[in-house]
Scaffold this active site. Structure first.
Site, PDB file in Angstrom:
ATOM      1  N   SER A  80       2.486 -40.376 -20.212  1.00 14.22           N
ATOM      2  CA  SER A  80       2.566 -41.795 -20.312  1.00 14.22           C
ATOM      3  C   SER A  80       3.251 -42.348 -21.586  1.00 14.22           C
ATOM      4  O   SER A  80       3.441 -43.586 -21.747  1.00 14.22           O
ATOM      5  CB  SER A  80       1.421 -42.489 -20.125  1.00 14.22           C
ATOM      6  OG  SER A  80       0.473 -42.124 -21.206  1.00 14.22           O
ATOM      7  N   LYS A  86      -2.368 -45.565 -25.301  1.00 12.43           N
ATOM      8  CA  LYS A  86      -1.583 -46.486 -25.113  1.00 12.43           C
ATOM      9  C   LYS A  86      -1.154 -47.465 -26.235  1.00 12.43           C
ATOM     10  O   LYS A  86      -1.653 -47.468 -27.166  1.00 12.43           O
ATOM     11  CB  LYS A  86      -1.737 -47.481 -23.874  1.00 12.43           C
ATOM     12  CG  LYS A  86      -2.746 -46.720 -22.544  1.00 12.43           C
ATOM     13  CD  LYS A  86      -1.299 -46.175 -21.646  1.00 12.43           C
ATOM     14  CE  LYS A  86      -2.106 -45.181 -20.584  1.00 12.43           C
ATOM     15  NZ  LYS A  86      -1.220 -44.407 -19.980  1.00 12.43           N
TER      16      LYS A  86
END
Length: 176
Positions: free
Chosen positions: A33, A76
């Site tokens: 990710s 993230k």
């Protein structure tokens, strides 16, 4: 002499534990990710103190606990903070009406799962709720992030800390 060595070792050991529990944590990256910023098996240092005294800022890379299972951790990038207006239109990210320039973002056109998932490419204009942040992975077509209900807006109480340094692989050692 031996007592002094044992005492020194005990102090060093206790200090190391206190630092790892309250100040720093080493996290291993697992998954795609955050490509091309981080790769699976990269090791990073997460600093835990800053967010006790201040809020995350846009572009900070954070590690947080997944609300659905707090044993799981995610890494993230903070895209928008509380009271910001976030909108995604055709893969373009807008914060407070301004297009965000994202040289770190990766869009892999070969990802078939992303082609037919409108939620990946578009997100209606929404105000980030108080006490939360909006996060996205840098690998935009392969990231479970705030665009999806599973993650949603991340409660600041679930944030472990800010990624400050990569320590592995050695050839990429340094500040993030």
């Amino acid at each position: 002499m031996i007592k002094k060595i044992i005492k020194t070792f005990a102090i060093a050991f206790i200090s190391a534990i206190l630092i790892m529990v309250f100040i720093l944590q080493i996290v291993s990256i697992n998954g795609p990710s955050m490509l091309n910023t981080f790769f699976t098996n990269d090791k990073v240092i997460v600093e835990k103190i800053t967010y006790y005294f201040s809020s995350p800022k846009r572009q900070d890379i954070i590690v947080f606990k997944y609300a659905g299972n707090t044993n799981e951790k995610y890494i993230k990038r903070v895209i928008a903070v509380e009271n910001d207006k976030i909108k995604i239109a055709d893969d373009r990210v807008y914060v407070n009406g301004k297009l965000i320039i994202e040289p770190y973002a990766v869009y892999n056109p070969d990802n078939n799962a992303a082609k037919n998932n409108d939620r990946i490419h578009n997100f209606p204009e929404t105000v980030v709720p108080k006490g939360t942040v909006f996060v996205m992975g840098d690998n935009r077509y392969d990231s479970l992030d705030s665009r999806f209900k599973d993650i949603g807006f991340v409660n600041k109480k679930l944030i472990i800390g800010k990624v400050v340094m990569r320590i592995y692989p050695i050839d990429k050692f340094g500040k993030v």
